[in-house]
Design a protein around this motif. Structure first.
Motif, mmCIF file in Angstrom:
data_model
loop_
_atom_site.group_PDB
_atom_site.id
_atom_site.type_symbol
_atom_site.label_atom_id
_atom_site.label_comp_id
_atom_site.label_asym_id
_atom_site.label_seq_id
_atom_site.Cartn_x
_atom_site.Cartn_y
_atom_site.Cartn_z
ATOM 1 N N TYR A 1 11.717 26.816 12.259
ATOM 2 C CA TYR A 1 12.212 27.836 11.330
ATOM 3 C C TYR A 1 13.570 27.416 10.743
ATOM 4 C CZ TYR A 1 13.873 32.351 9.604
ATOM 5 O OH TYR A 1 14.357 33.352 8.825
ATOM 6 N N GLU B 1 13.078 24.831 8.085
ATOM 7 C CA GLU B 1 12.611 25.418 6.824
ATOM 8 C C GLU B 1 13.766 26.070 6.059
ATOM 9 O OE1 GLU B 1 9.544 28.122 7.887
ATOM 10 O OE2 GLU B 1 8.113 26.556 8.503
ATOM 11 N N GLU C 1 15.962 23.396 4.630
ATOM 12 C CA GLU C 1 15.306 22.783 3.485
ATOM 13 C C GLU C 1 15.477 23.659 2.240
ATOM 14 O OE1 GLU C 1 13.131 20.579 0.829
ATOM 15 O OE2 GLU C 1 13.940 19.994 2.789
ATOM 16 N N THR C 2 15.322 24.988 2.425
ATOM 17 C CA THR C 2 15.512 25.917 1.308
ATOM 18 C C THR C 2 16.954 25.872 0.809
ATOM 19 O OG1 THR C 2 13.801 27.389 2.165
ATOM 20 C CG2 THR C 2 15.353 28.341 0.600
#
Length: 338
Positions: free
Chosen positions: A154, A157, A160-161
């Motif tokens: 999580y 992610e 990365e965003t």
């Protein structure tokens, strides 16, 4: 008593006449129409030569640069020095540059955190697999490992965003910095970009010539057809100059005035290029988009001057501008060369 009063009246009349003459000289020198707005601006400026407006005008015209109508609209009659267009642009560009540095620093941190999370997740997964191969059956340890792995994924992610959003923001900031040096109407370089380009080329010792081009009878175009049509004419002229003067910097300096920085050419070759641009513009026939009615001939006058090594921008610009003024007085639609 009567004589003394007459002397005071005469003295007051002379002072008023002197101010009136200075206002007229200012409007002629700046090539401004004697309309009420320009007259009021000149009066406010010259009646208080040590005031904030006078200091702001001095900053803008230092080195022989002329005021444009946009400068006058920006300054107004009570504008403080810090409110000049130049100061505002510099402040905005400073904030953009500072924000861009912060974004780049943030992106470096995010990238490092993402790499660390990825390494930790890989190590944790390897440990879990080793425990399963060794026949470990500690349910609590297995559940804890699975939970940690889920949290790591999580976090990856989210990072990365964040990295993607930082990339998008940096792109937008780069566009904002570019736009700060671009004229919004024509898409050409603006005054600031042109002056910076001159300084950069001068520092390298590049052979340069500068042209100042002014649209002939542009006020009559605006008066007869409106400012929307006038804007179209300015865009068309900017395109014609850019197409004909490829390889050289063309900028909109303000109002109906354009400038060209010729590099690597002697003055004769620069004049030949500018003459081709003048002929191309005068040969084109413009029509109203809505009615197809003809606008008539659109031409420009220009002054062209070589830059002597070591000369500051204002000196060369003033010389080219005076030649442009002479071209207008000499019949328009022509080029005067130094």
């Amino acid at each position: 008593m009567v004589a003394a009063k007459a002397v005071r009246v005469a003295s007051g009349s002379q002072a008023a006449r002197g101010l009136y003459d200075r206002i007229g000289e200012f409007l002629v020198d700046q090539r401004l129409d004697p309309d009420p707005a320009n007259y009021a601006f000149a009066y406010q400026l010259l009646a208080n030569p040590d005031g904030p407006l006078a200091r702001a005008v001095h900053m803008l015209t230092d080195g022989g640069v002329r005021l444009t109508r946009r400068d006058i609209e920006t300054l107004g009659c009570d504008a403080p020095v810090a409110g000049t267009a130049t100061a505002t642009i510099e402040k905005a560009q400073g904030l953009v540059a500072q924000t861009q540095m912060q974004v780049e620093g943030f992106q470096d941190i995010v990238t490092a955190m993402r790499a660390d999370a990825k390494d930790f997740g890989r190590d944790l997964e390897a440990s879990a697999q080793a425990m399963r191969r060794s026949g470990g059956d500690d349910l609590e340890v297995t559940k804890l490992t699975a939970t940690m792995l889920e949290r790591v994924r999580y976090a990856e992610e989210r990072l990365e965003t964040a990295n993607r959003e930082a990339n998008e923001l940096r792109t937008k900031l780069e566009e904002a910095r570019d736009n700060a040096r671009k004229d919004p109407l024509t898409g050409l370089a603006n005054r600031r970009a042109f002056e910076e380009a001159y300084a950069a080329e001068a520092a390298k010792g590049t052979r340069m010539s500068m042209a100042v081009c002014d649209v002939d009878y542009f006020k009559s175009v605006n008066d007869r057809f409106g400012h929307v049509v006038g804007d179209r004419v300015l865009k068309a002229l900017g395109e014609a100059l850019s197409d004909t003067c490829k390889g050289h910097l063309v900028a909109r300096y303000g109002g109906e005035e354009f400038v060209v920085l010729f590099t690597g050419l002697d003055i004769k070759a620069a004049r030949d290029v500018l003459e081709r641009a003048r002929i191309a513009v005068s040969a084109k026939r413009y029509r109203l988009r809505e009615t197809d009615a003809p606008l008539g001939e659109i031409t420009f006058s220009a002054g062209l001057s070589p830059a002597v090594q070591g000369e500051v921008f204002g000196t060369v610009f003033h010389r080219a501008d005076q030649l442009c003024y002479a071209a207008k007085n000499g019949g328009r639609n022509c080029i005067r060369i130094d």
